[in-house]
Design an enzyme around this catalytic site. Structure first.
Site, PDB file in Angstrom:
ATOM      1  N   ASN A 127       7.007 -16.739 -18.666  1.00  0.00           N
ATOM      2  CA  ASN A 127       8.218 -17.224 -19.335  1.00  0.00           C
ATOM      3  C   ASN A 127       7.848 -18.222 -20.415  1.00  0.00           C
ATOM      4  OD1 ASN A 127       9.516 -20.130 -18.901  1.00  0.00           O
ATOM      5  ND2 ASN A 127       8.272 -19.696 -17.076  1.00  0.00           N
ATOM      6  N   PHE A 131      13.271 -24.716 -21.692  1.00  0.00           N
ATOM      7  CA  PHE A 131      14.375 -25.552 -21.193  1.00  0.00           C
ATOM      8  C   PHE A 131      15.714 -25.174 -21.834  1.00  0.00           C
ATOM      9  CE2 PHE A 131      11.484 -29.489 -20.222  1.00  0.00           C
ATOM     10  CZ  PHE A 131      10.886 -28.790 -19.188  1.00  0.00           C
ATOM     11  N   SER A 212       5.882 -28.404 -17.849  1.00  0.00           N
ATOM     12  CA  SER A 212       6.165 -27.086 -18.421  1.00  0.00           C
ATOM     13  C   SER A 212       5.296 -26.875 -19.659  1.00  0.00           C
ATOM     14  CB  SER A 212       7.642 -26.980 -18.814  1.00  0.00           C
ATOM     15  OG  SER A 212       7.853 -25.804 -19.590  1.00  0.00           O
ATOM     16  N   ASN A 214       6.050 -24.920 -22.026  1.00  0.00           N
ATOM     17  CA  ASN A 214       6.902 -24.307 -23.049  1.00  0.00           C
ATOM     18  C   ASN A 214       7.657 -25.294 -23.930  1.00  0.00           C
ATOM     19  OD1 ASN A 214       6.172 -21.716 -22.107  1.00  0.00           O
ATOM     20  ND2 ASN A 214       7.670 -21.900 -20.444  1.00  0.00           N
ATOM     21  N   THR A 215       7.434 -26.585 -23.720  1.00  0.00           N
ATOM     22  CA  THR A 215       7.953 -27.624 -24.614  1.00  0.00           C
ATOM     23  C   THR A 215       6.752 -28.359 -25.192  1.00  0.00           C
ATOM     24  OG1 THR A 215      10.027 -27.908 -23.395  1.00  0.00           O
ATOM     25  CG2 THR A 215       9.312 -29.744 -24.777  1.00  0.00           C
ATOM     26  N   ASN A 283       3.469 -26.170 -11.355  1.00  0.00           N
ATOM     27  CA  ASN A 283       4.214 -25.453 -12.390  1.00  0.00           C
ATOM     28  C   ASN A 283       3.448 -24.183 -12.769  1.00  0.00           C
ATOM     29  OD1 ASN A 283       6.144 -24.990 -14.524  1.00  0.00           O
ATOM     30  ND2 ASN A 283       6.427 -27.191 -14.686  1.00  0.00           N
TER      31      ASN A 283
END
Length: 392
Positions: A127, A131, A212, A214-215, A283
């Site tokens: 993924n 967020f 995460s 993804n940030t 995570n």
């Protein structure tokens, strides 16, 4: 009321439909699932039907976590229900605890699509969501409405929900919080404090998502000095809210499996300086082991079977540092009772599932619980807590 006395084989139906579901875009299918469950949950009798089919807890699984008795140590990881839309139905599947989020102070769209990929051959998911969520205020409004059936103004939220039960199914509701994408790292602390302040009445624990992938640069918050600044501010605000509203809200930190041993050790030492009640390991990972799927090179965090051994090794490392003083929640590649048992013996006081639920369907929770209870019994344990850290 729904007059269904016959137990519908929902898990059987899911398995039959899975090829059709998996043929579509992963995120669109997930959104349709959320909307459908949200709709059906409003029909009287739907949640009791789910409980009838899926909830059957062996007393052997009853355990204590953060001074609360749970019927079982199997939880749902954050990311599945980002906005707290269907958590009553998730409890009805038999989870002992459910973690909603990640939620940020302000709504945001997340990263560009496509950003969610099933790796079928690897029983994994990648993924790159970023967020995406409707914001902390919207979640608070929904949590009030779900139980009290009212809408309230911001100034009234604490008064209306001071005695608000975080859920009505005797499980434990956790809320995972993060920072907005456009908030600089220097001001990240303000976002965590803001989200915690808005949602404090509703959480039975909070998880600080600082891991995460993804940030951009978020994982830098795991490093020693940045972590110390963050925990100082968040713990101070949490303690203030607890005093003002007669609550006792645990704080957890979720770590990345990609931390090197030295950085993890320094981060753990910082944790021990503050009133932190738990850690989550782990995570998703940006590392790419040998994979078979055509999606193996997609950007984002990898979860599922390929993360299994890595997260368990991290649990062992953390338990060696923390012992039983700070509970560890283990997550990563749990598909059956043996997987859960392995993480418990490595040092996890409880575990969480995400990817396996996508692949195996709603009957997974009951299956994992039954298998875990059998393993505990066969090894002579009388409770989950007796097995925690047994490998050490």
């Amino acid at each position: 009321m729904l007059g269904w006395k016959l137990k519908l084989p929902l898990n059987f139906l899911y398995r039959k439909l899975r090829p059709f579901l998996f043929a579509g875009d992963a995120e669109k299918v997930h959104e349709r699932m959320l909307s459908s469950v949200e709709f059906f949950s409003k029909i009287p009798g739907f949640l009791p039907l789910l409980r009838q089919q899926f909830i059957e807890d062996n007393p052997l699984l009853r355990t204590e976590l953060f001074a609360k008795t749970l019927q079982n140590p199997i939880g749902l990881a954050a990311g599945f229900d980002k906005d707290g839309r269907i958590h009553p139905a998730l409890f009805a599947l038999g989870f002992g605890f459910v973690e909603i989020g990640t939620v940020t102070p302000r709504p945001q769209d997340g990263n560009p699509r496509p950003r969610l990929f099933r790796l079928l051959e690897d029983k994994a998911v990648i993924n790159h969501m970023g967020f995406n969520n409707q914001g902390a205020w919207k979640m608070a409004e929904r949590l009030v409405a779900n139980t009290l059936k009212i809408k309230s103004a911001d100034a009234e939220i604490f008064e209306l929900s001071r005695d608000y039960p975080a859920n009505i199914d005797s499980g434990m509701l956790g809320i995972n919080i993060g920072k907005n994408k456009d908030t600089t790292l220097e001001k990240a602390t303000e976002d965590y404090v803001s989200a915690l302040s808005t949602l404090h009445p509703f959480a039975e624990y909070f998880t600080l998502n600082i891991s995460s992938p993804n940030t951009e640069d978020l994982r830098n918050l795991q490093e020693k000095e940045a972590l110390r600044i963050l925990l100082d501010a968040v713990c101070t605000r949490r303690d203030e809210l607890n005093r003002n509203h007669s609550r006792n809200t645990p704080l957890l930190v979720k770590f990345s499996p990609d931390l090197d041993e030295d950085t993890l050790e320094k981060s753990v030492r910082v944790l021990q300086e503050f009133s932190i009640q738990g850690v989550i390991a782990s995570n998703t990972t940006v590392e790419r082991p040998t994979l078979k799927s055509k999606h193996q090179t997609e950007t984002g965090g990898l979860s599922g079977i390929p993360l299994q051994k890595r997260s368990t090794a991290m649990i062992r490392t953390l338990f060696a540092e923390l012992g039983a003083d700070i509970p560890i929640i283990g997550v990563g590649g749990i598909f059956n009772g043996a997987d859960a048992y392995e993480k418990i013996k490595a040092g996890a006081a409880a575990v969480q599932i995400y990817t396996a639920l996508i692949y195996e369907g709603p009957g997974l929770v009951r299956k994992v619980k039954e298998e875990l209870a059998n393993l505990l019994e066969s090894d002579g344990y009388k409770s989950v807590s007796e097995a925690v850290g047994a490998d050490h």
